[in-house]
Design a protein around this motif. Structure first.
Motif, PDB file in Angstrom:
ATOM      1  N   HIS A 146      -6.765 -10.607  -4.813  1.00  0.00           N
ATOM      2  CA  HIS A 146      -7.049  -9.250  -4.344  1.00  0.00           C
ATOM      3  C   HIS A 146      -8.428  -8.736  -4.755  1.00  0.00           C
ATOM      4  O   HIS A 146      -8.836  -7.665  -4.306  1.00  0.00           O
ATOM      5  N   ARG A 171       1.076  -7.199  -9.990  1.00  0.00           N
ATOM      6  CA  ARG A 171       0.425  -5.898 -10.164  1.00  0.00           C
ATOM      7  C   ARG A 171      -1.063  -6.116  -9.916  1.00  0.00           C
ATOM      8  O   ARG A 171      -1.633  -7.110 -10.363  1.00  0.00           O
ATOM      9  N   ILE A 180      -9.944  -2.932  -6.054  1.00  0.00           N
ATOM     10  CA  ILE A 180      -8.903  -2.169  -5.355  1.00  0.00           C
ATOM     11  C   ILE A 180      -7.562  -2.478  -6.015  1.00  0.00           C
ATOM     12  O   ILE A 180      -7.117  -3.633  -6.024  1.00  0.00           O
ATOM     13  N   ILE A 181      -6.917  -1.467  -6.557  1.00  0.00           N
ATOM     14  CA  ILE A 181      -5.653  -1.690  -7.270  1.00  0.00           C
ATOM     15  C   ILE A 181      -4.480  -0.945  -6.628  1.00  0.00           C
ATOM     16  O   ILE A 181      -3.343  -1.082  -7.076  1.00  0.00           O
ATOM     17  N   ASP A 182      -4.737  -0.198  -5.554  1.00  0.00           N
ATOM     18  CA  ASP A 182      -3.660   0.480  -4.831  1.00  0.00           C
ATOM     19  C   ASP A 182      -3.218  -0.395  -3.660  1.00  0.00           C
ATOM     20  O   ASP A 182      -4.047  -0.751  -2.807  1.00  0.00           O
ATOM     21  N   PRO A 183      -1.927  -0.764  -3.586  1.00  0.00           N
ATOM     22  CA  PRO A 183      -1.459  -1.659  -2.511  1.00  0.00           C
ATOM     23  C   PRO A 183      -1.760  -1.127  -1.112  1.00  0.00           C
ATOM     24  O   PRO A 183      -2.141  -1.893  -0.218  1.00  0.00           O
ATOM     25  N   GLY A 184      -1.594   0.181  -0.897  1.00  0.00           N
ATOM     26  CA  GLY A 184      -1.879   0.750   0.426  1.00  0.00           C
ATOM     27  C   GLY A 184      -3.337   0.623   0.788  1.00  0.00           C
ATOM     28  O   GLY A 184      -3.688   0.264   1.928  1.00  0.00           O
ATOM     29  N   ALA A 185      -4.200   0.912  -0.161  1.00  0.00           N
ATOM     30  CA  ALA A 185      -5.646   0.793   0.078  1.00  0.00           C
ATOM     31  C   ALA A 185      -6.040  -0.662   0.323  1.00  0.00           C
ATOM     32  O   ALA A 185      -6.898  -0.959   1.167  1.00  0.00           O
ATOM     33  N   ARG A 187      -4.079  -3.023   1.628  1.00  0.00           N
ATOM     34  CA  ARG A 187      -3.619  -3.400   2.977  1.00  0.00           C
ATOM     35  C   ARG A 187      -4.589  -2.890   4.046  1.00  0.00           C
ATOM     36  O   ARG A 187      -4.880  -3.592   5.024  1.00  0.00           O
TER      37      ARG A 187
END
Length: 262
Positions: A146, A171, A180-185, A187
């Motif tokens: 990621h 995580r 980038i550590i937010d899953p939505g961001a 994606r």
């Protein structure tokens, strides 16, 4: 007279072999899983009788198989074994060497090849330019999928269920304050990468470093590697669009060598 007849027979034999190869190669480049006699005859401008003879000879060597119900033909296991034998001899690092040298020369920056290993990717080859200020990567160290250009270029082109699996297992750890550590961001970023065909990173894996990376696909259309250029952000960032073109073209040429048709 005898010599002339022998020469004519030899020419006819060579022509017959060439026609058989044309039929076999047609199966290799067709997007359809199977072909009928009429389709083959039309495509190659042969008579149906000639196609039948060729298919019979190829079937006798298991290069072609026939469905007894539909009477349509497909590649046989002997042809598939030939493809596998070629791929087994294909060393991605050796194949990528000339491409990385060209890419580094075009971009004036470090060119790298990364391969996927499960939920990580690692650098396996690099070509470093002759600059006082330059990027140099560590080969063989696994990095998460990621963070950084090459990682995101691979993750973005995995199947949807593989991306879901990665996000459920891990995580999203921050390697720098730009990761980038937010899953939505993430994606949303992966969707943008798929649309434009390449990933970019400005300090996401390493502070002060910038990179552009594009995916390398195998003959089945699966992403197996990434090609990138990277350098110090101060020098690299103003040239991002130009660098992106170099990288995408380089990755496409490598993919084509692996049998991928875009």
């Amino acid at each position: 007279m005898h010599v002339q007849a022998e020469s004519e027979n030899q020419s006819r034999s060579i022509a017959a072999v060439e026609r058989a190869m044309d039929v076999l190669l047609l199966f290799g480049r067709s997007t359809r899983p199977d072909l009928g006699v009429t389709e083959i005859a039309t495509e190659l401008d042969l008579t149906k009788a000639a196609v039948h003879r060729i298919l019979t000879a190829l079937r006798n060597r298991d290069l072609i198989a026939v469905d007894p119900v539909t009477r349509r033909y497909s590649l046989g296991h002997a042809a598939i074994a030939l493809g596998r034998a070629y791929l087994a001899r294909t060393d991605l690092r050796a194949m990528a060497g000339p491409e990385l040298r060209r890419l580094s020369g075009q971009s004036g920056e470090t060119a790298t090849l990364s391969v996927r290993r499960g939920d990580t990717r690692l650098y396996v080859e690099q070509v470093v330019p002759d600059h006082d200020l330059r990027m140099e990567v560590s080969l063989g160290i696994p990095y998460p999928l990621h963070a950084g250009g090459s990682s995101k270029a691979i993750l973005a082109f995995l199947r949807e269920e593989e991306i879901d699996g990665y996000l459920s297992r891990h995580r999203l750890a921050a390697l720098t304050d730009r990761t980038i550590i937010d899953p939505g961001a993430l994606r949303a970023e992966l969707a943008a990468i798929r649309r434009r065909g390449y990933a970019s990173s400005l300090g996401e894996r390493l502070d002060g470093a910038a990179s552009i990376a594009a995916p390398v696909f195998d003959h089945d259309g699966l992403v197996i590697a990434a090609v990138s250029v990277s350098g110090p952000s101060s020098r690299f960032e103003p040239r991002l669009p130009e660098q992106a073109r170099f990288v995408v073209e380089s990755a496409a040429r490598l993919s084509a060598q692996l049998g991928h048709s875009s």
